[in-house]
Design a protein around this motif. Structure first.
Motif, PDB file in Angstrom:
ATOM      1  N   ASP A 135       0.833  -1.199   0.000  1.00 45.88           N
ATOM      2  CA  ASP A 135       0.000   0.000   0.000  1.00 45.88           C
ATOM      3  C   ASP A 135       0.872   1.255   0.000  1.00 45.88           C
ATOM      4  OD1 ASP A 135      -2.386  -1.418   0.066  1.00 45.88           O
ATOM      5  OD2 ASP A 135      -2.380  -1.553   2.262  1.00 45.88           O
ATOM      6  N   ASN A 136       2.144   1.105  -0.281  1.00 47.88           N
ATOM      7  CA  ASN A 136       3.060   2.257  -0.312  1.00 47.88           C
ATOM      8  C   ASN A 136       2.556   3.277  -1.322  1.00 47.88           C
ATOM      9  OD1 ASN A 136       4.523   0.602   1.342  1.00 47.88           O
ATOM     10  ND2 ASN A 136       6.282   0.407  -0.017  1.00 47.88           N
ATOM     11  N   SER A 137       2.833   4.539  -1.033  1.00 47.59           N
ATOM     12  CA  SER A 137       2.443   5.588  -1.979  1.00 47.59           C
ATOM     13  C   SER A 137       3.253   5.433  -3.264  1.00 47.59           C
ATOM     14  CB  SER A 137       2.697   6.966  -1.376  1.00 47.59           C
ATOM     15  OG  SER A 137       4.090   7.224  -1.320  1.00 47.59           O
ATOM     16  N   ILE A 138       2.723   5.977  -4.333  1.00 45.86           N
ATOM     17  CA  ILE A 138       3.415   5.909  -5.623  1.00 45.86           C
ATOM     18  C   ILE A 138       4.755   6.648  -5.540  1.00 45.86           C
ATOM     19  CG2 ILE A 138       3.276   6.597  -8.052  1.00 45.86           C
ATOM     20  CD1 ILE A 138       0.440   5.467  -7.931  1.00 45.86           C
ATOM     21  N   THR A 139       4.787   7.723  -4.791  1.00 44.76           N
ATOM     22  CA  THR A 139       6.038   8.447  -4.600  1.00 44.76           C
ATOM     23  C   THR A 139       7.073   7.564  -3.911  1.00 44.76           C
ATOM     24  OG1 THR A 139       4.865  10.547  -4.463  1.00 44.76           O
ATOM     25  CG2 THR A 139       7.087  10.487  -3.532  1.00 44.76           C
ATOM     26  N   ASP A 140       6.655   6.872  -2.856  1.00 46.53           N
ATOM     27  CA  ASP A 140       7.583   5.984  -2.154  1.00 46.53           C
ATOM     28  C   ASP A 140       8.062   4.848  -3.054  1.00 46.53           C
ATOM     29  OD1 ASP A 140       7.491   7.467   0.160  1.00 46.53           O
ATOM     30  OD2 ASP A 140       6.009   6.176   1.157  1.00 46.53           O
ATOM     31  N   ILE A 141       7.163   4.308  -3.839  1.00 45.19           N
ATOM     32  CA  ILE A 141       7.531   3.217  -4.762  1.00 45.19           C
ATOM     33  C   ILE A 141       8.540   3.725  -5.793  1.00 45.19           C
ATOM     34  CG2 ILE A 141       6.653   1.739  -6.622  1.00 45.19           C
ATOM     35  CD1 ILE A 141       4.135   1.316  -4.848  1.00 45.19           C
ATOM     36  N   ALA A 142       8.289   4.897  -6.334  1.00 40.65           N
ATOM     37  CA  ALA A 142       9.221   5.476  -7.309  1.00 40.65           C
ATOM     38  C   ALA A 142      10.606   5.635  -6.679  1.00 40.65           C
ATOM     39  CB  ALA A 142       8.697   6.817  -7.810  1.00 40.65           C
ATOM     40  N   LEU A 143      10.644   6.178  -5.474  1.00 37.18           N
ATOM     41  CA  LEU A 143      11.920   6.364  -4.784  1.00 37.18           C
ATOM     42  C   LEU A 143      12.580   5.022  -4.464  1.00 37.18           C
ATOM     43  CD1 LEU A 143      10.904   9.296  -2.394  1.00 37.18           C
ATOM     44  CD2 LEU A 143      12.401   9.432  -4.411  1.00 37.18           C
ATOM     45  N   ASP A 144      11.784   4.053  -4.019  1.00 36.66           N
ATOM     46  CA  ASP A 144      12.317   2.724  -3.707  1.00 36.66           C
ATOM     47  C   ASP A 144      12.895   2.034  -4.938  1.00 36.66           C
ATOM     48  OD1 ASP A 144      11.569   3.043  -1.076  1.00 36.66           O
ATOM     49  OD2 ASP A 144       9.771   1.787  -1.229  1.00 36.66           O
ATOM     50  N   CYS A 145      12.410   2.395  -6.103  1.00 34.80           N
ATOM     51  CA  CYS A 145      12.869   1.774  -7.351  1.00 34.80           C
ATOM     52  C   CYS A 145      13.975   2.569  -8.032  1.00 34.80           C
ATOM     53  CB  CYS A 145      11.689   1.578  -8.299  1.00 34.80           C
ATOM     54  SG  CYS A 145      10.539   0.331  -7.689  1.00 34.80           S
ATOM     55  N   GLY A 146      14.426   3.637  -7.393  1.00 33.91           N
ATOM     56  CA  GLY A 146      15.569   4.370  -7.917  1.00 33.91           C
ATOM     57  C   GLY A 146      15.228   5.617  -8.707  1.00 33.91           C
ATOM     58  N   TYR A 147      13.965   5.990  -8.755  1.00 27.02           N
ATOM     59  CA  TYR A 147      13.578   7.211  -9.475  1.00 27.02           C
ATOM     60  C   TYR A 147      13.504   8.365  -8.485  1.00 27.02           C
ATOM     61  CZ  TYR A 147      12.367   4.222 -13.401  1.00 27.02           C
ATOM     62  OH  TYR A 147      12.422   3.334 -14.445  1.00 27.02           O
ATOM     63  N   GLU A 148      14.353   9.347  -8.681  1.00 28.68           N
ATOM     64  CA  GLU A 148      14.357  10.514  -7.801  1.00 28.68           C
ATOM     65  C   GLU A 148      13.340  11.551  -8.251  1.00 28.68           C
ATOM     66  OE1 GLU A 148      18.376  11.929  -7.577  1.00 28.68           O
ATOM     67  OE2 GLU A 148      19.107   9.999  -6.853  1.00 28.68           O
ATOM     68  N   ASN A 149      12.951  11.486  -9.511  1.00 26.23           N
ATOM     69  CA  ASN A 149      12.003  12.429 -10.079  1.00 26.23           C
ATOM     70  C   ASN A 149      10.693  11.686 -10.359  1.00 26.23           C
ATOM     71  OD1 ASN A 149      10.515  13.892 -12.116  1.00 26.23           O
ATOM     72  ND2 ASN A 149      12.355  15.125 -12.460  1.00 26.23           N
TER      73      ASN A 149
END
Length: 176
Positions: A135-149
């Motif tokens: 249920d992680n936020s999309i922002t957290d998922i993006a960051l967890d996957c290496g996307y800073e932007n």
């Protein structure tokens, strides 16, 4: 692509005689430096290679292929373990002791895709797992996957999946 390497010079009288003849021709041509001597010299070097084939003095160098595949495995393993990090070609090239140009070419030839495509594919696959299973936020998922932007993540995700991360998560939630 296997490479060839030379065996030790054969103890074969015919081979040695033919090789000496070719080498003497090369010496004579290069001393006289007549018109076209460079081309004739190259042709004679090809004759030397043909001679090695004729007398079965070239063998496949399988070590080269094994070494390359081991190096590729090491690179892919590193990417898989560190996909969430700030990976880029300059960093990877330095890490694996290659020039940036050689690393890019080596990676593309070995995997069939360029480094950025490979990394994005891996990151998007990881984000799909997280979107389905957390249920992680999309922002957290993006960051967890290496996307800073985050907008870059959304753009790449849409390019690969033809939908946004939120729509993907919602469509997956509707199935359950």
């Amino acid at each position: 692509m296997n490479t060839l390497k030379f065996k030790t010079l054969p103890d074969n009288e015919n081979f040695n005689k033919e090789l000496r003849l070719i080498l003497n021709k090369i010496l004579n041509i290069t001393e006289k430096k007549e018109k076209g001597f460079e081309l004739m010299t190259k042709a004679l070097f090809l004759e030397i290679i043909a001679l090695f084939f004729k007398y079965n003095q070239l063998v496949e160098n399988k070590k080269t292929e094994t070494g390359k595949s081991e190096r590729l495995k090491e690179i892919l393993r590193y990417i898989s373990k560190n996909y969430y990090s700030n990976l880029n070609i300059p960093f990877m090239a330095e890490k694996f002791h290659m020039s940036e140009k050689y690393f890019s070419r080596y990676f593309r030839v070995s995997t069939g895709q360029n480094f950025t495509e490979y990394l994005n594919t891996l990151r998007i696959e990881k984000s799909l797992e997280l979107l389905r299973n957390t249920d992680n936020s999309i922002t957290d998922i993006a960051l967890d996957c290496g996307y800073e932007n985050i907008s870059y993540f959304n753009r790449i995700f849409k390019r690969y999946m033809n939908t946004s991360p939120l729509k993907y998560r919602n469509s997956f939630a509707n199935i359950n």
